[in-house]
Design a protein around this motif. Structure first.
Motif, mmCIF file in Angstrom:
data_model
loop_
_atom_site.group_PDB
_atom_site.id
_atom_site.type_symbol
_atom_site.label_atom_id
_atom_site.label_comp_id
_atom_site.label_asym_id
_atom_site.label_seq_id
_atom_site.Cartn_x
_atom_site.Cartn_y
_atom_site.Cartn_z
ATOM 1 N N GLY A 1 0.835 -1.195 0.000
ATOM 2 C CA GLY A 1 0.000 0.000 0.000
ATOM 3 C C GLY A 1 0.870 1.246 0.000
ATOM 4 N N PHE A 2 0.356 2.342 -0.542
ATOM 5 C CA PHE A 2 1.114 3.593 -0.584
ATOM 6 C C PHE A 2 0.149 4.760 -0.712
ATOM 7 C CE2 PHE A 2 0.747 1.807 -4.807
ATOM 8 C CZ PHE A 2 0.388 2.876 -5.617
ATOM 9 N N ARG A 3 0.649 5.956 -0.451
ATOM 10 C CA ARG A 3 -0.195 7.141 -0.590
ATOM 11 C C ARG A 3 -0.083 7.694 -2.010
ATOM 12 N NH1 ARG A 3 3.199 8.108 3.413
ATOM 13 N NH2 ARG A 3 1.533 8.328 4.929
ATOM 14 N N ARG A 4 -1.143 8.312 -2.463
ATOM 15 C CA ARG A 4 -1.179 8.877 -3.808
ATOM 16 C C ARG A 4 -0.073 9.920 -3.978
ATOM 17 N NH1 ARG A 4 -5.042 9.132 -7.758
ATOM 18 N NH2 ARG A 4 -6.390 7.860 -6.435
ATOM 19 N N HIS A 5 0.610 9.887 -5.135
ATOM 20 C CA HIS A 5 1.613 10.909 -5.427
ATOM 21 C C HIS A 5 1.620 11.187 -6.927
ATOM 22 C CE1 HIS A 5 4.631 7.929 -6.930
ATOM 23 N NE2 HIS A 5 4.130 7.149 -5.985
ATOM 24 N N ASP A 6 2.242 12.268 -7.316
ATOM 25 C CA ASP A 6 2.136 12.770 -8.685
ATOM 26 C C ASP A 6 2.738 11.835 -9.730
ATOM 27 O OD1 ASP A 6 0.842 15.016 -7.773
ATOM 28 O OD2 ASP A 6 2.637 16.285 -7.768
ATOM 29 N N LYS A 7 3.723 11.014 -9.337
ATOM 30 C CA LYS A 7 4.412 10.185 -10.319
ATOM 31 C C LYS A 7 4.084 8.698 -10.166
ATOM 32 C CE LYS A 7 8.518 11.366 -11.763
ATOM 33 N NZ LYS A 7 8.169 11.982 -13.055
ATOM 34 N N MET A 8 2.956 8.398 -9.526
ATOM 35 C CA MET A 8 2.630 6.987 -9.291
ATOM 36 C C MET A 8 2.357 6.241 -10.600
ATOM 37 S SD MET A 8 -1.150 7.308 -7.581
ATOM 38 C CE MET A 8 -2.573 7.855 -8.540
#
Length: 315
Positions: free
Chosen positions: A166-173
């Motif tokens: 799991g991870f948090r949303r980011h601009d370069k996902m």
């Protein structure tokens, strides 16, 4: 939306309903959505998913009319997702109770964490028998701290189960997925995702998932095909080169490449594929790094595979 769970399905008719229900029945103190995409399966997977979507308003079904492959399918549902946190699962695996809540709690309490993963239990699909644990049984687990980073992935390999991530949303996902490559594309995805997001890779030492072992999953297909195992090495070296291009230091990347060649050589040595062993262990020394004493010994015995087997494997 707090959480988006992204699930890929391709010819998973026997497994996809159990997978989806294991997620949809999670008890949480937040709202979550489930986005499941079927990649033009030739079985009835799409019908199973579609039927469940009529019963669960937070399940969103996507269907490819032609097979796009996992990378493009994942990009498609990731772009459609709205959650602040994203959790990935393959459509043949299972979530255990408490998974979503535990992962979100951890990410909210640890803002320095780029990617979180939990322990996963491997099980035989036919018998339901537990076979082991993905991370704790990983052959390099002794080198992996609870709070690791992308360098640990490069140097030691894939110590996390992709259906546990799991991870948090980011601009370069999306760029992290688009930049992944090869049969073990999840390896490069995790490296790129962590480096783009910036932060650590943290382990929750609790079993919150079950990884299904069956003849049609990726791991089984690689183990049964020697050429696919060689192709995996190409994917791993490509991922190391991408890490170097993104700023990882050359020494770390060289150690990673040497290790991947060594691990591949050992795989073929165990199978008595002596010519391949000699080729890969010889190439492993071109990076001027030895992973450990076993690596150095294997290289010294590169022209004597029988002696290498006797020294390196307990019979």
């Amino acid at each position: 939306m707090k959480v988006s769970v992204l699930i890929l399905s391709y010819n998973f008719e026997p497994y996809i309903e159990a997978c989806l229900l294991s997620v949809l029945t999670q008890i949480t103190d937040f709202d979550f959505e489930v986005l499941c995409i079927d990649d033009a399966s030739s079985d009835n997977s799409a019908s199973v998913i579609k039927a469940l979507a009529t019963q669960h308003t937070n399940l969103h079904f996507f269907e490819n009319k032609v097979n796009l492959d996992g990378k493009l399918s994942l990009i498609k549902i990731m772009q459609a997702s709205t959650g602040h946190y994203l959790i990935f699962m393959d459509g043949d695996d299972l979530a255990l109770p408490g998974k979503l809540q535990a992962m979100v709690n951890y990410l909210e309490q640890h803002p320095e964490c780029a990617l979180v993963y939990h322990e996963a239990e491997s099980f035989d699909s036919a018998t339901n028998q537990t076979l082991g644990y993905w991370s704790r049984d990983f052959y390099n687990w002794q080198y992996i701290p609870q709070q690791a980073n992308a360098e640990h992935l490069v140097k030691y390999g894939t110590f996390l189960n992709t259906s546990s991530v799991g991870f948090r949303r980011h601009d370069k996902m999306v760029d992290a997925i688009d930049g992944s490559y090869g049969l073990v594309g999840d390896y490069s995805w995790h490296i790129l995702n962590t480096m783009y997001a910036g932060g650590s890779i943290d382990f929750i030492n609790q079993v919150y998932g079950r990884y299904r072992v069956h003849n049609n999953n990726c791991t089984s297909r690689i183990k049964s095909d020697l050429n696919r195992r060689e192709a995996c090495l190409d994917s791993q070296i490509w991922a190391c080169d991408k890490a170097l291009a993104l700023g990882m230091d050359n020494d770390t990347v060289a150690k990673g490449k040497a290790h991947h060649y060594f691990a591949t050589a050992m795989y073929f040595l165990k199978l008595h594929e002596d010519a391949r062993f000699t080729r890969f262990i010889t190439e492993s020394a071109t990076f001027n790094q030895f992973f450990d004493a076993r690596h150095h010994l294997a290289w010294e015995l590169r022209e004597n595979p029988n002696m290498a087997r006797a020294k390196l494997f307990i019979t």
